[in-house]
Design a protein around this motif. Structure first.
Motif, PDB file in Angstrom:
ATOM      1  N   LEU A  74      46.410  31.210  39.369  1.00 30.59           N
ATOM      2  CA  LEU A  74      44.718  31.753  37.911  1.00 30.59           C
ATOM      3  C   LEU A  74      44.504  32.960  37.735  1.00 30.59           C
ATOM      4  O   LEU A  74      43.737  32.473  37.054  1.00 30.59           O
ATOM      5  N   HIS A  75      44.489  34.161  38.027  1.00 28.22           N
ATOM      6  CA  HIS A  75      44.685  35.241  37.428  1.00 28.22           C
ATOM      7  C   HIS A  75      45.267  34.864  36.440  1.00 28.22           C
ATOM      8  O   HIS A  75      44.231  36.190  35.291  1.00 28.22           O
ATOM      9  N   GLU A  76      46.349  34.732  36.177  1.00 28.19           N
ATOM     10  CA  GLU A  76      47.151  35.101  34.868  1.00 28.19           C
ATOM     11  C   GLU A  76      46.421  33.856  33.982  1.00 28.19           C
ATOM     12  O   GLU A  76      46.525  34.271  33.175  1.00 28.19           O
ATOM     13  N   ASN A  77      45.743  33.258  34.548  1.00 26.00           N
ATOM     14  CA  ASN A  77      45.317  32.165  33.430  1.00 26.00           C
ATOM     15  C   ASN A  77      44.439  31.028  33.007  1.00 26.00           C
ATOM     16  O   ASN A  77      44.323  30.720  32.055  1.00 26.00           O
ATOM     17  N   TYR A  78      43.627  31.313  33.749  1.00 26.12           N
ATOM     18  CA  TYR A  78      42.143  30.990  33.767  1.00 26.12           C
ATOM     19  C   TYR A  78      41.379  32.085  32.616  1.00 26.12           C
ATOM     20  O   TYR A  78      41.296  33.333  33.250  1.00 26.12           O
ATOM     21  N   GLY A  79      40.435  31.555  31.079  1.00 23.39           N
ATOM     22  CA  GLY A  79      39.886  32.411  31.408  1.00 23.39           C
ATOM     23  C   GLY A  79      40.661  32.599  30.001  1.00 23.39           C
ATOM     24  O   GLY A  79      39.915  33.035  29.010  1.00 23.39           O
ATOM     25  N   ILE A  80      41.493  31.730  29.695  1.00 22.99           N
ATOM     26  CA  ILE A  80      42.049  32.261  28.132  1.00 22.99           C
ATOM     27  C   ILE A  80      42.459  31.086  27.608  1.00 22.99           C
ATOM     28  O   ILE A  80      42.558  29.373  28.209  1.00 22.99           O
ATOM     29  N   LYS A  81      41.929  30.949  26.570  1.00 27.32           N
ATOM     30  CA  LYS A  81      41.532  30.042  25.723  1.00 27.32           C
ATOM     31  C   LYS A  81      43.312  29.418  24.998  1.00 27.32           C
ATOM     32  O   LYS A  81      43.324  29.588  23.859  1.00 27.32           O
ATOM     33  N   ASP A  82      43.457  29.034  26.029  1.00 26.83           N
ATOM     34  CA  ASP A  82      45.110  28.187  25.274  1.00 26.83           C
ATOM     35  C   ASP A  82      45.332  27.337  26.096  1.00 26.83           C
ATOM     36  O   ASP A  82      45.662  26.931  27.491  1.00 26.83           O
ATOM     37  N   PRO A  83      45.622  25.432  25.593  1.00 22.98           N
ATOM     38  CA  PRO A  83      45.989  24.674  26.303  1.00 22.98           C
ATOM     39  C   PRO A  83      46.507  25.048  27.329  1.00 22.98           C
ATOM     40  O   PRO A  83      46.490  24.126  28.445  1.00 22.98           O
ATOM     41  N   ALA A  84      47.797  25.454  26.863  1.00 18.67           N
ATOM     42  CA  ALA A  84      48.469  25.224  27.620  1.00 18.67           C
ATOM     43  C   ALA A  84      48.208  26.228  29.193  1.00 18.67           C
ATOM     44  O   ALA A  84      49.324  25.794  30.445  1.00 18.67           O
ATOM     45  N   ARG A  85      47.746  27.285  29.548  1.00 18.31           N
ATOM     46  CA  ARG A  85      47.158  27.401  30.220  1.00 18.31           C
ATOM     47  C   ARG A  85      46.236  27.505  30.788  1.00 18.31           C
ATOM     48  O   ARG A  85      46.369  27.431  32.037  1.00 18.31           O
ATOM     49  N   VAL A  86      45.250  26.182  30.437  1.00 14.46           N
ATOM     50  CA  VAL A  86      43.980  25.679  30.913  1.00 14.46           C
ATOM     51  C   VAL A  86      45.280  24.343  32.028  1.00 14.46           C
ATOM     52  O   VAL A  86      44.397  23.986  33.324  1.00 14.46           O
ATOM     53  N   ALA A  87      46.015  23.705  31.078  1.00 12.61           N
ATOM     54  CA  ALA A  87      46.698  23.218  31.913  1.00 12.61           C
ATOM     55  C   ALA A  87      47.185  23.070  33.334  1.00 12.61           C
ATOM     56  O   ALA A  87      47.350  23.030  34.365  1.00 12.61           O
ATOM     57  N   LYS A  88      47.867  24.225  33.370  1.00  8.99           N
ATOM     58  CA  LYS A  88      48.084  25.326  34.437  1.00  8.99           C
ATOM     59  C   LYS A  88      46.911  25.165  35.882  1.00  8.99           C
ATOM     60  O   LYS A  88      47.232  24.778  37.117  1.00  8.99           O
ATOM     61  N   VAL A  89      45.805  25.592  34.976  1.00  8.13           N
ATOM     62  CA  VAL A  89      44.842  25.774  36.440  1.00  8.13           C
ATOM     63  C   VAL A  89      45.062  24.466  36.935  1.00  8.13           C
ATOM     64  O   VAL A  89      44.447  23.968  37.575  1.00  8.13           O
ATOM     65  N   LYS A  90      44.657  23.408  35.628  1.00 11.76           N
ATOM     66  CA  LYS A  90      44.306  22.438  36.275  1.00 11.76           C
ATOM     67  C   LYS A  90      45.166  21.439  37.042  1.00 11.76           C
ATOM     68  O   LYS A  90      45.601  20.896  37.792  1.00 11.76           O
ATOM     69  N   GLU A  91      46.742  21.754  36.592  1.00 12.41           N
ATOM     70  CA  GLU A  91      47.895  21.776  37.610  1.00 12.41           C
ATOM     71  C   GLU A  91      47.396  22.061  39.239  1.00 12.41           C
ATOM     72  O   GLU A  91      47.313  21.486  40.239  1.00 12.41           O
ATOM     73  N   LEU A  92      47.516  23.520  39.158  1.00 13.52           N
ATOM     74  CA  LEU A  92      47.004  24.060  40.469  1.00 13.52           C
ATOM     75  C   LEU A  92      45.722  23.381  41.256  1.00 13.52           C
ATOM     76  O   LEU A  92      45.383  22.956  42.225  1.00 13.52           O
ATOM     77  N   TYR A  93      45.060  23.146  40.560  1.00 13.06           N
ATOM     78  CA  TYR A  93      43.833  22.068  40.808  1.00 13.06           C
ATOM     79  C   TYR A  93      43.939  21.016  41.401  1.00 13.06           C
ATOM     80  O   TYR A  93      43.738  20.712  42.742  1.00 13.06           O
ATOM     81  N   HIS A  94      45.436  20.113  41.122  1.00 15.82           N
ATOM     82  CA  HIS A  94      45.468  18.839  42.194  1.00 15.82           C
ATOM     83  C   HIS A  94      46.546  19.583  42.695  1.00 15.82           C
ATOM     84  O   HIS A  94      46.492  18.735  43.669  1.00 15.82           O
ATOM     85  N   THR A  95      47.392  20.484  42.615  1.00 18.26           N
ATOM     86  CA  THR A  95      48.435  20.451  43.557  1.00 18.26           C
ATOM     87  C   THR A  95      47.464  20.796  44.817  1.00 18.26           C
ATOM     88  O   THR A  95      47.715  21.148  46.154  1.00 18.26           O
ATOM     89  N   LEU A  96      45.811  22.216  45.288  1.00 13.94           N
ATOM     90  CA  LEU A  96      45.722  22.039  46.143  1.00 13.94           C
ATOM     91  C   LEU A  96      44.464  20.689  46.712  1.00 13.94           C
ATOM     92  O   LEU A  96      43.577  20.916  47.157  1.00 13.94           O
ATOM     93  N   ASN A  97      44.299  19.597  46.179  1.00 18.86           N
ATOM     94  CA  ASN A  97      43.350  18.199  45.793  1.00 18.86           C
ATOM     95  C   ASN A  97      42.345  19.034  46.456  1.00 18.86           C
ATOM     96  O   ASN A  97      41.497  18.598  47.195  1.00 18.86           O
ATOM     97  N   LEU A  98      41.988  19.265  45.201  1.00 22.77           N
ATOM     98  CA  LEU A  98      40.308  19.886  45.332  1.00 22.77           C
ATOM     99  C   LEU A  98      39.601  18.655  44.489  1.00 22.77           C
ATOM    100  O   LEU A  98      38.548  18.413  44.765  1.00 22.77           O
ATOM    101  N   GLN A  99      40.273  17.295  44.251  1.00 25.40           N
ATOM    102  CA  GLN A  99      39.240  16.230  44.669  1.00 25.40           C
ATOM    103  C   GLN A  99      39.032  15.406  45.663  1.00 25.40           C
ATOM    104  O   GLN A  99      38.070  15.515  45.106  1.00 25.40           O
ATOM    105  N   GLY A 100      40.171  15.602  46.338  1.00 19.72           N
ATOM    106  CA  GLY A 100      39.797  15.724  47.983  1.00 19.72           C
ATOM    107  C   GLY A 100      38.783  16.739  48.621  1.00 19.72           C
ATOM    108  O   GLY A 100      37.470  16.330  48.836  1.00 19.72           O
ATOM    109  N   VAL A 101      39.109  17.612  48.088  1.00 20.69           N
ATOM    110  CA  VAL A 101      38.295  18.655  48.620  1.00 20.69           C
ATOM    111  C   VAL A 101      36.302  18.600  48.535  1.00 20.69           C
ATOM    112  O   VAL A 101      35.506  18.688  49.054  1.00 20.69           O
ATOM    113  N   TYR A 102      36.635  17.671  46.819  1.00 20.18           N
ATOM    114  CA  TYR A 102      34.897  17.716  46.483  1.00 20.18           C
ATOM    115  C   TYR A 102      34.575  16.363  46.702  1.00 20.18           C
ATOM    116  O   TYR A 102      33.474  16.290  47.554  1.00 20.18           O
TER     117      TYR A 102
END
Length: 300
Positions: A233-261
């Motif tokens: 999260l700290h290495e990729n959040y807040g960086i305007k790079d599609p690859a970095r954004v994809a890594k954050v979203k992948e982690l969101y899925h790994t943490l099941n944030l959809q279920g948390v929400y």
């Protein structure tokens, strides 16, 4: 040109007035409620033009953000101010002489101040977070949500309806509290839809991750992540790079944030339903149910 949204706020004035009045409305009463609804839509438009500039947004309601049109550019700042300046003119034309005229002026001014203060809090929090993402917290999110949108999105339409009925807003603090809590819930929805929603339905591309927003999703991710995941999260959040954004979203899925929400949304709905049922006035209950049901499980 500007493109129409769902006009939820404007329509809510008319619906709230009908639910609170409980009598057949005259054509004049419906007209005045519609006028107030349009004033709120004008306020919304002015705020969104400014918000898109500050967020460097590319799209709004499925089209290019107003300031990004080549023939507009930063003239959009003045365009937004013109939209805002219409509100007191419209109020004076249609409500001067009404007992609640001054109260309407004060209400719109107060809500505008609260909202731009929320925008300032959002900007200050973002600046602090860019240097240290651990400064982002649920309390910081809540503070931004409360001021940036809660007052004008859910509370303002109902408050306008109450003033038309001759009510004293100071006598409805509990109603105001519940409405603001509902809107905080809708802001969490917005954060969720920014990452997981369909841009074609939401009307804009989500930019919270690359813009380093103090987002409910990011804060929940920090809560749930292990040390290795926090590093991602700290290495990729807040960086305007599609690859970095994809890594954050992948982690969101790994943490099941959809279920948390989804768990948060269901629990929140139950709590709101109990609070609404506890209200002594059936008319107030009706308004609160109308507002809650309009936003519950929304996808855009």
């Amino acid at each position: 040109m500007m493109y129409a949204g769902k006009m939820v706020r404007g329509l809510s004035v008319v619906e709230s007035y009908m639910l609170l009045n409980r009598e057949k409305l005259t054509n004049d009463e419906v007209f005045l409620a519609c006028v107030l609804g349009w004033c709120i839509e004008w306020l919304q438009a002015y705020l969104l033009v400014h918000d898109d500039i500050m967020d460097d947004s590319y799209t709004r309601r499925g089209h290019s953000s107003w300031f990004r049109l080549p023939e507009v550019g930063m003239v959009a700042v003045n365009d937004a101010d013109i939209l805002r300046s219409h509100i007191p003119i419209i109020l004076k034309k249609h409500f001067k002489g009404k007992a609640y005229y001054v109260n309407l002026l004060e209400l719109f001014n107060e809500v505008d101040f609260q909202t731009v203060s929320g925008q300032m809090i959002d900007s200050i929090t973002k600046a602090a977070g860019e240097n240290n993402l651990s400064k982002y917290s649920l309390s910081a999110c809540r503070r931004i949500f409360q001021y940036k949108a809660a007052y004008y999105t859910v509370y303002l339409p109902v408050a306008c309806a109450l003033l038309m009925l001759g009510a004293n807003l100071d006598d409805h603090d509990q109603l105001k509290y519940i409405l603001i809590e509902i809107d905080i819930y809708t802001q969490v929805q917005d954060d969720y839809l920014d990452a997981f929603g369909d841009p074609n339905l939401v009307g804009k591309a989500g930019l919270d991750i690359e813009n380093s927003k103090c987002s409910w999703l990011f804060v929940k991710a920090l809560e749930l992540a292990n040390e290795e995941q926090k590093k991602i999260l700290h290495e990729n959040y807040g960086i305007k790079d599609p690859a970095r954004v994809a890594k954050v979203k992948e982690l969101y899925h790994t943490l099941n944030l959809q279920g948390v929400y989804e768990d948060y949304e269901n629990k929140t709905y139950e709590e709101f339903s109990k609070s609404i049922e506890a209200q002594p006035s059936k008319a107030i209950q009706g308004v609160l149910k109308y507002v809650l049901d309009k936003f519950y499980k929304r996808i855009k």
